[in-house]
Write a protein that holds these residues in place. Structure first.
Motif, mmCIF file in Angstrom:
data_model
loop_
_atom_site.group_PDB
_atom_site.id
_atom_site.type_symbol
_atom_site.label_atom_id
_atom_site.label_comp_id
_atom_site.label_asym_id
_atom_site.label_seq_id
_atom_site.Cartn_x
_atom_site.Cartn_y
_atom_site.Cartn_z
ATOM 1 N N ARG A 74 -2.848 -7.949 15.641
ATOM 2 C CA ARG A 74 -2.823 -7.659 14.203
ATOM 3 C C ARG A 74 -1.399 -7.436 13.708
ATOM 4 O O ARG A 74 -1.041 -7.849 12.594
ATOM 5 C CB ARG A 74 -3.685 -6.435 13.905
ATOM 6 C CG ARG A 74 -5.177 -6.717 13.962
ATOM 7 C CD ARG A 74 -5.975 -5.448 13.858
ATOM 8 N NE ARG A 74 -7.402 -5.687 13.668
ATOM 9 C CZ ARG A 74 -8.330 -4.749 13.744
ATOM 10 N NH1 ARG A 74 -7.977 -3.497 13.988
ATOM 11 N NH2 ARG A 74 -9.599 -5.051 13.564
ATOM 12 N N ASN A 75 -0.565 -6.770 14.521
ATOM 13 C CA ASN A 75 0.829 -6.563 14.122
ATOM 14 C C ASN A 75 1.570 -7.883 14.009
ATOM 15 O O ASN A 75 2.417 -8.054 13.123
ATOM 16 C CB ASN A 75 1.531 -5.646 15.126
ATOM 17 C CG ASN A 75 1.052 -4.200 15.033
ATOM 18 O OD1 ASN A 75 0.486 -3.790 14.019
ATOM 19 N ND2 ASN A 75 1.284 -3.424 16.074
ATOM 20 N N GLN A 173 4.554 -2.822 4.547
ATOM 21 C CA GLN A 173 5.886 -3.218 5.008
ATOM 22 C C GLN A 173 6.933 -2.155 4.698
ATOM 23 O O GLN A 173 7.753 -1.814 5.558
ATOM 24 C CB GLN A 173 6.282 -4.559 4.384
ATOM 25 C CG GLN A 173 5.487 -5.737 4.929
ATOM 26 C CD GLN A 173 6.018 -7.070 4.427
ATOM 27 O OE1 GLN A 173 6.664 -7.152 3.380
ATOM 28 N NE2 GLN A 173 5.744 -8.126 5.170
ATOM 29 N N ASP A 174 6.932 -1.638 3.480
ATOM 30 C CA ASP A 174 7.942 -0.646 3.088
ATOM 31 C C ASP A 174 7.836 0.630 3.916
ATOM 32 O O ASP A 174 8.852 1.272 4.219
ATOM 33 C CB ASP A 174 7.814 -0.303 1.603
ATOM 34 C CG ASP A 174 8.162 -1.472 0.698
ATOM 35 O OD1 ASP A 174 8.717 -2.466 1.206
ATOM 36 O OD2 ASP A 174 7.853 -1.393 -0.511
ATOM 37 N N GLN A 175 6.619 1.003 4.293
ATOM 38 C CA GLN A 175 6.397 2.250 5.038
ATOM 39 C C GLN A 175 6.294 2.016 6.549
ATOM 40 O O GLN A 175 6.094 2.972 7.302
ATOM 41 C CB GLN A 175 5.130 2.947 4.535
ATOM 42 C CG GLN A 175 5.158 3.280 3.058
ATOM 43 C CD GLN A 175 6.283 4.243 2.703
ATOM 44 O OE1 GLN A 175 6.740 5.029 3.534
ATOM 45 N NE2 GLN A 175 6.744 4.187 1.447
ATOM 46 N N GLY A 176 6.420 0.764 6.975
ATOM 47 C CA GLY A 176 6.372 0.462 8.408
ATOM 48 C C GLY A 176 5.032 0.776 9.050
ATOM 49 O O GLY A 176 4.967 1.193 10.213
ATOM 50 N N VAL A 177 3.948 0.582 8.293
ATOM 51 C CA VAL A 177 2.614 0.887 8.818
ATOM 52 C C VAL A 177 2.151 -0.233 9.734
ATOM 53 O O VAL A 177 2.054 -1.393 9.312
ATOM 54 C CB VAL A 177 1.600 1.088 7.671
ATOM 55 C CG1 VAL A 177 0.206 1.362 8.241
ATOM 56 C CG2 VAL A 177 2.035 2.223 6.764
ATOM 57 N N GLN A 178 1.876 0.105 10.991
ATOM 58 C CA GLN A 178 1.398 -0.869 11.966
ATOM 59 C C GLN A 178 0.289 -0.250 12.809
ATOM 60 O O GLN A 178 0.047 0.960 12.764
ATOM 61 C CB GLN A 178 2.539 -1.329 12.881
ATOM 62 C CG GLN A 178 3.596 -2.172 12.197
ATOM 63 C CD GLN A 178 4.533 -2.817 13.206
ATOM 64 O OE1 GLN A 178 4.903 -2.203 14.205
ATOM 65 N NE2 GLN A 178 4.918 -4.057 12.946
ATOM 66 N N PHE A 191 -3.998 3.558 12.088
ATOM 67 C CA PHE A 191 -3.430 2.665 11.074
ATOM 68 C C PHE A 191 -3.823 3.120 9.671
ATOM 69 O O PHE A 191 -2.984 3.224 8.772
ATOM 70 C CB PHE A 191 -3.913 1.233 11.327
ATOM 71 C CG PHE A 191 -3.540 0.251 10.261
ATOM 72 C CD1 PHE A 191 -2.309 -0.389 10.286
ATOM 73 C CD2 PHE A 191 -4.422 -0.053 9.232
ATOM 74 C CE1 PHE A 191 -1.956 -1.306 9.302
ATOM 75 C CE2 PHE A 191 -4.081 -0.967 8.242
ATOM 76 C CZ PHE A 191 -2.848 -1.596 8.280
ATOM 77 N N ASN A 192 -5.102 3.407 9.483
ATOM 78 C CA ASN A 192 -5.585 3.791 8.155
ATOM 79 C C ASN A 192 -5.069 5.145 7.711
ATOM 80 O O ASN A 192 -4.777 5.351 6.522
ATOM 81 C CB ASN A 192 -7.115 3.770 8.144
ATOM 82 C CG ASN A 192 -7.664 2.401 7.804
ATOM 83 O OD1 ASN A 192 -7.303 1.819 6.798
ATOM 84 N ND2 ASN A 192 -8.536 1.884 8.660
ATOM 85 N N SER A 197 -2.042 7.799 3.794
ATOM 86 C CA SER A 197 -1.122 8.903 3.542
ATOM 87 C C SER A 197 0.059 8.467 2.681
ATOM 88 O O SER A 197 0.679 9.292 2.006
ATOM 89 C CB SER A 197 -0.617 9.493 4.862
ATOM 90 O OG SER A 197 0.219 8.576 5.548
ATOM 91 N N HIS A 198 0.366 7.164 2.675
ATOM 92 C CA HIS A 198 1.456 6.646 1.850
ATOM 93 C C HIS A 198 0.964 6.064 0.525
ATOM 94 O O HIS A 198 1.777 5.745 -0.349
ATOM 95 C CB HIS A 198 2.235 5.568 2.610
ATOM 96 C CG HIS A 198 3.009 6.089 3.784
ATOM 97 N ND1 HIS A 198 4.028 7.009 3.657
ATOM 98 C CD2 HIS A 198 2.905 5.829 5.108
ATOM 99 C CE1 HIS A 198 4.527 7.287 4.855
ATOM 100 N NE2 HIS A 198 3.859 6.594 5.754
#
Length: 342
Positions: A74-75, A173-178, A191-192, A197-198
């Protein structure tokens, strides 16, 4: 063509179900999509199936990696995605033709970071709908997310899946969520939790477009290889992200974790006592005794009873009574009765 939605589909030996999944994607009523399939080292004919559809429709994208797991797949898809919004589908599931148009329309109309919908599971031949206790078709702000949604992740697994949601790509992308690597269970939840949270705005739609397919016998067939209870304990002991501690008191976190653990125990007794040739009755009893005697379970039971006593039905109260009294015989008969009734 401007891509509105990137749909990411990890694939590992999904040949029997893949064609139906792909066709449900290609039939989406919103056309401006890309469908990113990540082959995670399949040894069946999954790649051939994808290649066949790729020749038919240029929106099909195929990426390869060598058996690194669903999170890494997924990443990899997230890195390649170009759409304004991102969705996830598992290769053995399928979706309704209007699913992504419905979610995308709401995302644009309400300027949302995340759109959440219901999903339907096919379990033992029965359709089971998963819905949520959030206000419907309203913009829910950051305060609501902090007060209601993030705690829900701690006390329940029902919101974990990434497949019934649409995410703004720039937020991820901006928060680096992976997706986390080397996590045996709950990678979707991690992940969720980070994504929500952002997020500043999200909408919950009372709409069901995603169909989750339980592979027949998968839970009992894998019961020896996958220690479900140990995984639940791992989640119980996991250290939550720092922003959770800023939002919730330690006492609240412990209470919510206790609720989730006992919920899981009450579900797992059905798996461990379900008739199966892969596990002897003596082994089933041993699993149950280990689970209901665990220190974490004994500690969580009083908290669960206090918090949930007004919401439990008669069957749940009886089951909880037998768990509290460590009666595997009582659990055996009450779960057998439940199977007979259902």
């Amino acid at each position: 063509m401007r891509i509105k939605i990137s749909v990411i589909i990890p694939v590992f030996n999904a040949e029997p179900y893949l064609a139906k999944c792909i066709e449900s994607l290609l039939n989406q009523t919103v056309h401006e999509c890309e469908f990113i399939f990540i082959n995670d080292g399949s040894v069946d004919n999954s790649v051939s199936v994808i290649e066949r559809y790729k020749q038919i429709d240029a929106r099909v994208v195929l990426l390869e990696q060598y058996n690194q797991g669903v999170s890494a797949a997924r990443n990899k898809g997230l890195q390649a995605a170009k759409g304004d919004y991102i969705g996830f589908v598992d290769a053995d599931d399928y979706i309704e033709a209007d699913m992504y148009e419905s979610l995308y329309h709401t995302a644009l109309k309400e300027d949302c970071d995340i759109v959440l919908s219901n999903f339907e599971s096919e379990i033992d031949g029965h359709a089971v709908l998963t819905a949520y206790p959030f206000p419907v078709n309203q913009v829910l702000n950051k305060a609501y997310i902090s007060q209601e949604v993030l705690p829900f992740f701690i006390k329940s697994d029902e919101l974990n899946t990434a497949c019934n949601k649409l995410y703004r790509r720039s937020l991820l992308q901006d928060q680096g969520v992976q997706f986390p690597l080397q996590v045996a269970l709950g990678e979707d939840g991690v992940f969720n939790m980070a994504a929500f949270s952002h997020a500043d705005r999200f909408v919950y739609m009372d709409y069901t477009g995603y169909h989750y397919r339980e592979i027949i016998g998968s839970a009992t067939r894998n019961i020896i290889q996958k220690d479900y209870f140990q995984r639940a304990l791992d989640v119980y002991h996991v250290e939550l992200p720092s922003h959770f501690k800023a939002i919730l008191a330690e006492e609240s976190i412990s209470r919510l974790k206790a609720i989730k653990l006992i919920h899981n125990v009450m579900a797992y007794v059905h798996i461990y006592f379900k008739p199966t040739a892969s596990l002897s009755v003596s082994k089933q009893i041993q699993y149950i005794q280990t689970m209901i005697g665990a220190e974490e379970v004994r500690k969580a039971l009083p908290i669960y009873k206090k918090e949930m006593k007004l919401t439990l039905n008669r069957y749940q109260k009886v089951l909880l009574y037998f768990i509290s009294n460590r009666s595997w015989i009582g659990i055996y008969f009450i779960t057998a009765y439940s199977r007979f009734r259902n």
